[in-house]
Write a protein that holds these residues in place. Structure first.
Motif, mmCIF file in Angstrom:
data_model
loop_
_atom_site.group_PDB
_atom_site.id
_atom_site.type_symbol
_atom_site.label_atom_id
_atom_site.label_comp_id
_atom_site.label_asym_id
_atom_site.label_seq_id
_atom_site.Cartn_x
_atom_site.Cartn_y
_atom_site.Cartn_z
ATOM 1 N N ALA A 144 -27.674 -20.102 2.561
ATOM 2 C CA ALA A 144 -28.301 -18.958 1.911
ATOM 3 C C ALA A 144 -29.656 -18.785 2.792
ATOM 4 O O ALA A 144 -30.514 -18.028 2.505
ATOM 5 N N VAL A 145 -29.624 -19.319 3.953
ATOM 6 C CA VAL A 145 -30.825 -19.077 4.774
ATOM 7 C C VAL A 145 -30.360 -18.887 6.315
ATOM 8 O O VAL A 145 -29.097 -19.159 6.490
ATOM 9 N N SER A 146 -31.211 -18.312 6.952
ATOM 10 C CA SER A 146 -30.835 -18.070 8.355
ATOM 11 C C SER A 146 -30.592 -19.175 9.173
ATOM 12 O O SER A 146 -31.268 -20.500 8.886
ATOM 13 N N GLY A 147 -29.751 -19.271 10.279
ATOM 14 C CA GLY A 147 -29.656 -20.613 11.042
ATOM 15 C C GLY A 147 -28.899 -20.254 12.486
ATOM 16 O O GLY A 147 -28.245 -19.214 12.393
ATOM 17 N N THR A 148 -29.126 -21.123 13.331
ATOM 18 C CA THR A 148 -28.583 -21.279 14.540
ATOM 19 C C THR A 148 -27.527 -22.374 14.661
ATOM 20 O O THR A 148 -27.879 -23.446 14.312
ATOM 21 N N HIS A 149 -26.175 -22.237 14.943
ATOM 22 C CA HIS A 149 -25.209 -23.351 14.901
ATOM 23 C C HIS A 149 -24.583 -23.168 16.486
ATOM 24 O O HIS A 149 -23.978 -22.596 16.755
ATOM 25 N N THR A 150 -24.694 -24.606 16.707
ATOM 26 C CA THR A 150 -24.071 -24.877 18.115
ATOM 27 C C THR A 150 -23.433 -26.313 18.088
ATOM 28 O O THR A 150 -22.835 -26.769 19.006
ATOM 29 N N GLY A 166 -28.979 -14.515 4.782
ATOM 30 C CA GLY A 166 -29.309 -14.725 5.988
ATOM 31 C C GLY A 166 -28.494 -14.386 7.178
ATOM 32 O O GLY A 166 -27.416 -14.093 6.904
ATOM 33 N N THR A 167 -29.169 -14.590 8.270
ATOM 34 C CA THR A 167 -28.287 -14.420 9.608
ATOM 35 C C THR A 167 -27.881 -15.699 10.012
ATOM 36 O O THR A 167 -28.715 -16.616 10.508
ATOM 37 N N GLN A 168 -26.614 -15.866 10.247
ATOM 38 C CA GLN A 168 -26.089 -17.193 11.011
ATOM 39 C C GLN A 168 -25.575 -16.641 12.432
ATOM 40 O O GLN A 168 -24.824 -15.778 12.757
ATOM 41 N N SER A 169 -26.296 -17.527 13.556
ATOM 42 C CA SER A 169 -25.904 -17.362 14.883
ATOM 43 C C SER A 169 -24.997 -18.377 15.312
ATOM 44 O O SER A 169 -25.457 -19.605 15.399
ATOM 45 N N LEU A 170 -23.884 -18.044 15.502
ATOM 46 C CA LEU A 170 -22.875 -18.786 15.962
ATOM 47 C C LEU A 170 -22.865 -18.923 17.630
ATOM 48 O O LEU A 170 -22.415 -17.967 18.226
ATOM 49 N N ASN A 171 -23.513 -20.111 18.121
ATOM 50 C CA ASN A 171 -23.607 -19.861 19.671
ATOM 51 C C ASN A 171 -22.692 -21.034 20.308
ATOM 52 O O ASN A 171 -21.958 -21.498 19.763
ATOM 53 N N ALA A 172 -22.621 -20.654 21.603
ATOM 54 C CA ALA A 172 -21.868 -21.469 22.527
ATOM 55 C C ALA A 172 -22.087 -23.030 22.014
ATOM 56 O O ALA A 172 -23.070 -23.755 22.049
#
Length: 181
Positions: A144-150, A166-172
């Motif tokens: 329920a919160v933003s995050g960056t996922h690698t 939230g905003t989920q950033s799915l990165n390389a």
């Protein structure tokens, strides 16, 4: 063991043996570093503190067991560390007071094993880093919160991972496995 009162200071407190947190407050500018087995039961508070874990932290097994976060606390589950969400509290990491810029990072293993629905963190940021594994074995885990996922994300059969806000950033580097939803 901390069941009430306040544990604080400016130096790093390193705990290699078993640690039980069932109440009280851990505070101060110094770091808490755990490398053994830590149990979180009841409602202990992390107040503006950074906690680095390379051991095993178990939150649960009870319905009231959770870690209260106040004043922009940081919990880093580092390489080799494991966090087990074995309790049934709806919010195992929860903002309770003060500033809310909390940070929860995972470079180890964060595993949800209880059957109920839980929201990992209700205020702040959750980052699943390179080398980290977010493992949903049972029930529903809400992000329920933003995050960056690698790192790796695994959802077992019958389990659910929900991106609720939230905003989920799915990165390389991010990878998905499992047959859950």
């Amino acid at each position: 063991s901390l069941s009430s009162g306040t544990l604080g200071g400016t130096a790093t407190l390193s705990v290699a043996n078993a640690l039980s947190l069932s109440g009280g407050t851990v505070t101060g500018s110094g770091m808490l570093a755990t490398s053994g087995a830590t149990s979180v039961t009841g409602t202990p508070t992390l107040n503006g503190k950074t906690w680095n874990n390379t051991g095993t932290v178990t939150i649960g097994p009870g319905a009231s067991d959770r870690l209260l976060l106040t004043n922009s606390s940081t919990f880093n589950n580092q390489v080799g560390g494991t966090v087990l969400l074995s309790g049934t509290n709806a919010n195992p990491f929860v903002h309770s007071a003060g500033t809310a810029a909390h940070l929860l990072t995972n470079a180890g293993t964060l595993r949800k094993s209880s059957a109920g629905a839980q929201t990992l963190l209700n205020v702040g940021t959750f980052d699943n880093l390179v080398g980290g594994t977010l493992d949903v074995d049972a029930g529903t885990l809400n992000l329920a919160v933003s995050g960056t996922h690698t790192g790796a994300i695994n959802v077992d059969p019958g389990a659910v991972l929900r991106l609720t806000s939230g905003t989920q950033s799915l990165n390389a580097g991010v990878s998905f496995s499992g047959t859950g939803s």
